[in-house]
Design a protein around this motif. Sequence first.
Motif, PDB file in Angstrom:
ATOM      1  N   SER A 273       0.953  -1.106  -0.028  1.00  0.00           N
ATOM      2  CA  SER A 273      -0.068   0.070  -0.015  1.00  0.00           C
ATOM      3  C   SER A 273       0.973   1.229  -0.145  1.00  0.00           C
ATOM      4  O   SER A 273       2.044   1.189   0.332  1.00  0.00           O
ATOM      5  CB  SER A 273      -0.971   0.065   1.109  1.00  0.00           C
ATOM      6  N   TYR A 274       0.199   2.341  -0.688  1.00  0.00           N
ATOM      7  CA  TYR A 274       0.962   3.575  -0.405  1.00  0.00           C
ATOM      8  C   TYR A 274       1.472   3.951   0.704  1.00  0.00           C
ATOM      9  O   TYR A 274       2.724   4.347   1.059  1.00  0.00           O
ATOM     10  CB  TYR A 274       0.222   4.665  -1.182  1.00  0.00           C
ATOM     11  N   SER A 275       0.665   4.010   1.865  1.00  0.00           N
ATOM     12  CA  SER A 275       1.157   4.297   3.177  1.00  0.00           C
ATOM     13  C   SER A 275       2.381   3.670   3.661  1.00  0.00           C
ATOM     14  O   SER A 275       2.894   3.990   4.271  1.00  0.00           O
ATOM     15  CB  SER A 275      -0.334   4.480   4.334  1.00  0.00           C
ATOM     16  N   ASN A 276       1.963   2.241   3.539  1.00  0.00           N
ATOM     17  CA  ASN A 276       3.107   1.343   3.872  1.00  0.00           C
ATOM     18  C   ASN A 276       4.622   1.793   3.323  1.00  0.00           C
ATOM     19  O   ASN A 276       5.567   1.627   3.918  1.00  0.00           O
ATOM     20  CB  ASN A 276       2.807  -0.237   3.914  1.00  0.00           C
ATOM     21  N   PHE A 277       4.479   1.844   1.691  1.00  0.00           N
ATOM     22  CA  PHE A 277       5.439   2.371   1.125  1.00  0.00           C
ATOM     23  C   PHE A 277       6.183   3.502   1.690  1.00  0.00           C
ATOM     24  O   PHE A 277       7.407   3.458   1.846  1.00  0.00           O
ATOM     25  CB  PHE A 277       5.071   2.377  -0.459  1.00  0.00           C
ATOM     26  N   ARG A 278       5.632   4.588   1.816  1.00  0.00           N
ATOM     27  CA  ARG A 278       5.898   5.732   2.093  1.00  0.00           C
ATOM     28  C   ARG A 278       6.484   5.596   3.555  1.00  0.00           C
ATOM     29  O   ARG A 278       7.486   6.200   3.836  1.00  0.00           O
ATOM     30  CB  ARG A 278       4.644   6.710   2.540  1.00  0.00           C
ATOM     31  N   GLN A 279       6.043   4.914   4.463  1.00  0.00           N
ATOM     32  CA  GLN A 279       6.387   4.517   5.985  1.00  0.00           C
ATOM     33  C   GLN A 279       8.003   3.944   5.727  1.00  0.00           C
ATOM     34  O   GLN A 279       8.654   4.145   6.761  1.00  0.00           O
ATOM     35  CB  GLN A 279       5.531   3.910   6.683  1.00  0.00           C
ATOM     36  N   ASN A 280       8.065   3.114   4.723  1.00  0.00           N
ATOM     37  CA  ASN A 280       9.324   2.188   4.902  1.00  0.00           C
ATOM     38  C   ASN A 280       9.750   2.417   3.543  1.00  0.00           C
ATOM     39  O   ASN A 280      10.510   1.514   2.659  1.00  0.00           O
ATOM     40  CB  ASN A 280       8.695   0.641   4.865  1.00  0.00           C
ATOM     41  N   LEU A 281       9.976   3.600   3.163  1.00  0.00           N
ATOM     42  CA  LEU A 281      10.589   4.002   1.675  1.00  0.00           C
ATOM     43  C   LEU A 281      12.075   3.338   1.562  1.00  0.00           C
ATOM     44  O   LEU A 281      12.266   2.545   0.563  1.00  0.00           O
ATOM     45  CB  LEU A 281      10.702   5.428   1.605  1.00  0.00           C
TER      46      LEU A 281
ATOM     47  N   GLN B 228      18.163  -4.658  -4.544  1.00  0.00           N
ATOM     48  CA  GLN B 228      18.996  -5.665  -4.335  1.00  0.00           C
ATOM     49  C   GLN B 228      18.293  -7.090  -5.150  1.00  0.00           C
ATOM     50  O   GLN B 228      19.088  -7.734  -5.546  1.00  0.00           O
ATOM     51  CB  GLN B 228      18.925  -6.031  -2.799  1.00  0.00           C
ATOM     52  N   ASN B 229      17.047  -6.856  -5.164  1.00  0.00           N
ATOM     53  CA  ASN B 229      16.232  -8.363  -5.701  1.00  0.00           C
ATOM     54  C   ASN B 229      16.017  -8.046  -7.288  1.00  0.00           C
ATOM     55  O   ASN B 229      15.681  -9.081  -7.795  1.00  0.00           O
ATOM     56  CB  ASN B 229      14.832  -8.433  -5.107  1.00  0.00           C
ATOM     57  N   SER B 230      16.274  -6.836  -7.659  1.00  0.00           N
ATOM     58  CA  SER B 230      15.805  -6.669  -9.228  1.00  0.00           C
ATOM     59  C   SER B 230      14.541  -7.007  -9.632  1.00  0.00           C
ATOM     60  O   SER B 230      14.042  -7.591 -10.506  1.00  0.00           O
ATOM     61  CB  SER B 230      16.774  -7.389 -10.276  1.00  0.00           C
ATOM     62  N   GLU B 231      13.742  -6.683  -8.561  1.00  0.00           N
ATOM     63  CA  GLU B 231      12.150  -7.151  -8.568  1.00  0.00           C
ATOM     64  C   GLU B 231      11.251  -6.122  -8.568  1.00  0.00           C
ATOM     65  O   GLU B 231      11.337  -5.357  -7.428  1.00  0.00           O
ATOM     66  CB  GLU B 231      11.761  -8.359  -7.457  1.00  0.00           C
ATOM     67  N   PRO B 232      10.435  -5.561  -9.472  1.00  0.00           N
ATOM     68  CA  PRO B 232       9.765  -4.585  -9.259  1.00  0.00           C
ATOM     69  C   PRO B 232       8.455  -4.662  -8.175  1.00  0.00           C
ATOM     70  O   PRO B 232       8.249  -5.562  -7.799  1.00  0.00           O
ATOM     71  CB  PRO B 232       8.939  -4.456 -10.860  1.00  0.00           C
ATOM     72  N   LEU B 233       8.003  -3.555  -7.743  1.00  0.00           N
ATOM     73  CA  LEU B 233       7.188  -3.456  -6.615  1.00  0.00           C
ATOM     74  C   LEU B 233       5.797  -2.483  -6.993  1.00  0.00           C
ATOM     75  O   LEU B 233       6.027  -1.576  -7.560  1.00  0.00           O
ATOM     76  CB  LEU B 233       7.997  -2.906  -5.350  1.00  0.00           C
ATOM     77  N   ILE B 234       4.841  -3.181  -6.904  1.00  0.00           N
ATOM     78  CA  ILE B 234       3.547  -2.428  -7.045  1.00  0.00           C
ATOM     79  C   ILE B 234       3.120  -1.606  -5.904  1.00  0.00           C
ATOM     80  O   ILE B 234       3.169  -2.245  -4.787  1.00  0.00           O
ATOM     81  CB  ILE B 234       2.464  -3.522  -7.479  1.00  0.00           C
ATOM     82  N   VAL B 235       2.802  -0.320  -6.047  1.00  0.00           N
ATOM     83  CA  VAL B 235       2.495   0.376  -4.829  1.00  0.00           C
ATOM     84  C   VAL B 235       0.954   0.782  -5.186  1.00  0.00           C
ATOM     85  O   VAL B 235       0.869   1.459  -6.257  1.00  0.00           O
ATOM     86  CB  VAL B 235       3.356   1.996  -4.807  1.00  0.00           C
ATOM     87  N   THR B 236       0.203   0.469  -4.396  1.00  0.00           N
ATOM     88  CA  THR B 236      -1.206   0.320  -4.616  1.00  0.00           C
ATOM     89  C   THR B 236      -1.837   1.607  -3.967  1.00  0.00           C
ATOM     90  O   THR B 236      -1.342   2.128  -2.758  1.00  0.00           O
ATOM     91  CB  THR B 236      -1.984  -0.926  -3.995  1.00  0.00           C
ATOM     92  N   ASN B 237      -3.012   2.186  -4.509  1.00  0.00           N
ATOM     93  CA  ASN B 237      -3.643   3.276  -3.898  1.00  0.00           C
ATOM     94  C   ASN B 237      -5.045   3.027  -3.738  1.00  0.00           C
ATOM     95  O   ASN B 237      -5.502   1.899  -4.465  1.00  0.00           O
ATOM     96  CB  ASN B 237      -3.463   4.463  -4.947  1.00  0.00           C
ATOM     97  N   LYS B 238      -5.900   3.913  -3.286  1.00  0.00           N
ATOM     98  CA  LYS B 238      -7.270   3.389  -2.997  1.00  0.00           C
ATOM     99  C   LYS B 238      -7.955   3.712  -4.542  1.00  0.00           C
ATOM    100  O   LYS B 238      -8.785   2.659  -4.817  1.00  0.00           O
ATOM    101  CB  LYS B 238      -8.121   4.741  -2.219  1.00  0.00           C
TER     102      LYS B 238
END
Length: 93
Positions: free
Chosen positions: A5-13, A22-32
Amino acid sequence: MEAVSYSNFRQNLKKYFKQVNQNSEPLIVTNKNVEDDVVVMSKDDYDSMTETMRIMSNPELMERLRDSEEQFRNGEFKEHELIEGNNEKDVVR
């Protein structure tokens, strides 16, 4: 591909930036609103992807690659020893 989630992403940027690199793995950041979702990826992976798309969209380059692959399959190649050195003349351009 992991989603966060966006809020979790922001808190743990910092953590997620490190993970993506490190993982070369994209991450999806979800929003409402699903239309606001984004994908985060490392710059190296992005550069690699855009270069691949550039090559694949160039018919002349793709034809040269196909020709090279065929030559290799047919054994039409030569092996050469690598030159190692620090002199400018040792650099293959």
